[in-house]
Design a protein around this motif. Structure first.
Motif, PDB file in Angstrom:
ATOM      1  N   LYS A 188     -24.899  28.738   5.544  1.00  6.05           N
ATOM      2  CA  LYS A 188     -26.281  29.115   5.828  1.00  6.05           C
ATOM      3  C   LYS A 188     -26.883  29.765   4.590  1.00  6.05           C
ATOM      4  CE  LYS A 188     -25.927  29.704  10.821  1.00  6.05           C
ATOM      5  NZ  LYS A 188     -26.180  30.619  11.977  1.00  6.05           N
ATOM      6  N   LYS A 211     -41.244  29.227   5.392  1.00  2.00           N
ATOM      7  CA  LYS A 211     -41.467  28.601   6.691  1.00  2.00           C
ATOM      8  C   LYS A 211     -42.887  28.019   6.707  1.00  2.00           C
ATOM      9  CE  LYS A 211     -37.507  29.878   8.444  1.00  2.00           C
ATOM     10  NZ  LYS A 211     -36.439  28.859   8.568  1.00  2.00           N
ATOM     11  N   THR A 219     -40.592  32.274  18.113  1.00  2.00           N
ATOM     12  CA  THR A 219     -40.110  31.496  16.969  1.00  2.00           C
ATOM     13  C   THR A 219     -39.423  32.397  15.951  1.00  2.00           C
ATOM     14  OG1 THR A 219     -41.868  29.855  17.251  1.00  2.00           O
ATOM     15  CG2 THR A 219     -40.806  29.955  15.097  1.00  2.00           C
ATOM     16  N   GLY A 222     -36.068  33.589  17.064  1.00  2.00           N
ATOM     17  CA  GLY A 222     -35.113  32.499  16.929  1.00  2.00           C
ATOM     18  C   GLY A 222     -34.602  32.376  15.506  1.00  2.00           C
ATOM     19  N   TYR A 223     -35.524  32.473  14.535  1.00  2.00           N
ATOM     20  CA  TYR A 223     -35.120  32.417  13.126  1.00  2.00           C
ATOM     21  C   TYR A 223     -34.243  33.619  12.763  1.00  2.00           C
ATOM     22  CZ  TYR A 223     -38.447  28.637  12.072  1.00  2.00           C
ATOM     23  OH  TYR A 223     -39.114  27.435  12.023  1.00  2.00           O
ATOM     24  N   LYS A 225     -32.214  35.304  14.712  1.00  2.00           N
ATOM     25  CA  LYS A 225     -30.886  35.106  15.299  1.00  2.00           C
ATOM     26  C   LYS A 225     -30.086  34.029  14.585  1.00  2.00           C
ATOM     27  CE  LYS A 225     -28.639  33.743  19.628  1.00  2.00           C
ATOM     28  NZ  LYS A 225     -28.859  33.295  21.033  1.00  2.00           N
ATOM     29  N   ASP A 226     -30.745  32.907  14.270  1.00  2.00           N
ATOM     30  CA  ASP A 226     -30.030  31.747  13.744  1.00  2.00           C
ATOM     31  C   ASP A 226     -29.866  31.753  12.229  1.00  2.00           C
ATOM     32  OD1 ASP A 226     -29.881  30.802  16.340  1.00  2.00           O
ATOM     33  OD2 ASP A 226     -31.668  29.548  16.160  1.00  2.00           O
ATOM     34  N   GLN A 227     -30.777  32.447  11.511  1.00  2.00           N
ATOM     35  CA  GLN A 227     -30.750  32.363  10.056  1.00  2.00           C
ATOM     36  C   GLN A 227     -30.879  33.718   9.368  1.00  2.00           C
ATOM     37  OE1 GLN A 227     -34.226  29.760   9.610  1.00  2.00           O
ATOM     38  NE2 GLN A 227     -32.872  28.091   8.955  1.00  2.00           N
ATOM     39  N   SER A 230     -28.280  36.593   9.228  1.00  2.00           N
ATOM     40  CA  SER A 230     -27.073  36.263   8.457  1.00  2.00           C
ATOM     41  C   SER A 230     -27.340  36.387   6.960  1.00  2.00           C
ATOM     42  CB  SER A 230     -26.578  34.858   8.800  1.00  2.00           C
ATOM     43  OG  SER A 230     -27.492  33.870   8.378  1.00  2.00           O
TER      44      SER A 230
END
Length: 292
Positions: A188, A211, A219, A222-223, A225-227, A230
């Motif tokens: 990632k 983005k 939205t 979500g970003y 959590k997913d990106q 990290s």
């Protein structure tokens, strides 16, 4: 500035919710109704609302696939029209190509989902020529999904990534891009990882993410959590740019922690602070010799 407060955002949402018709027509109406906002921002909000509506209704509509296929067959046989599926999609308030997928899956139950996707990309593969013409008609009347829309979105995303890199170079940032990071084993990766961190309004910046969309709360979370979280855990704090604007409350949401800075454009040169190095005079002379 393209930062919306909740009331402004809610007015746009309510307009979309009340609109009856194709998304492509809703998009045109939005631009006329809210001329103070950019078409890109309005289109991004519309796309999110349509996806959300589809998520809520898709299972119920799919459960009616037998009846929908029967209705299509009856109307197509009676009229021979090319817009039967399009009118059905308007009535059901789902994107036309989503309805096409449901109909094709029911009509050709022995076909794999990948085969159905290929039929949508190339309607000439559909054995039923009238159904193929209806699917083709939907493709050219659709701006939320499909091969044309996917290509446009991919090009826009790539355009803003190129823009980001050029603007970073223009202010003197030294960075590694996604390709550089993946070659070194990262999975990632942000769009830019700064080789030398800098400060933005007093906060350390180690990475920048682009983005090409509007940042609403769902939205953004979500970003995160997913990106984004990290990136923060791995590299430290950084910037996410929502080029088409964002809802003001996401800039200060608790989920950002100390890692995520939200902006709507690339920062100006005078908003950055760069590290400076005191190079001894003897070293500076040697560097000058090498550069001659």
């Amino acid at each position: 500035m393209v930062i919306l407060n909740y009331d402004q955002y809610n007015k746009i949402q309510q307009f979309i919710h009340k609109f009856r018709g194709l998304s492509i027509d809703c998009n045109r109406k939005l631009v006329k109704e809210f001329p103070q906002h950019s078409p890109d921002m309005l289109g991004s909000i519309l796309a999110r609302e349509v996806r959300q509506r589809l998520k809520q209704s898709h299972a119920k509509i799919s459960a009616r696939a037998d009846g929908l296929l029967s209705d299509y067959n009856k109307n197509a046989k009676t009229t021979g029209a090319l817009d039967v599926l399009l009118k059905m999609a308007i009535s059901l308030r789902i994107p036309p190509l989503s309805l096409c997928r449901i109909i094709l899956l029911k009509k050709y139950p022995d076909k794999a989902k990948s085969d159905i996707s290929e039929m949508i990309r190339n309607p000439d593969l559909i054995q039923d020529s009238l159904l193929g013409a209806n699917v083709g008609y939907c493709i050219y009347s659709e701006n939320m999904e499909g091969p044309i829309t996917d290509t446009i979105r991919r090009c826009i995303g790539e355009e803003y990534e190129v823009k980001l890199k050029q603007m970073a170079r223009d202010v003197g940032l030294v960075f590694h891009d996604e390709g550089d990071l993946r070659r070194t084993g990262y999975d990632k990766t942000p769009d830019l990882k700064l080789a030398i961190p800098c400060l933005y309004k007093g906060r350390v910046v180690n990475w920048i993410e682009s983005k090409a969309s509007f940042g609403d709360m769902d939205t953004h979370l979500g970003y995160v959590k997913d990106q984004l979280i990290s990136y923060g855990n791995r590299f430290g704090s950084g910037i996410v740019i929502y080029w088409f604007g964002f809802l003001d409350m996401i800039a200060d949401c608790a989920e950002n922690g100390d890692y995520i800075i939200v902006v709507d454009k690339f920062p100006a040169l005078d908003e950055f602070e760069f590290l400076t190095f005191n190079i001894p005079e003897v070293c500076r002379k040697e560097i000058d010799k090498l550069n001659r």
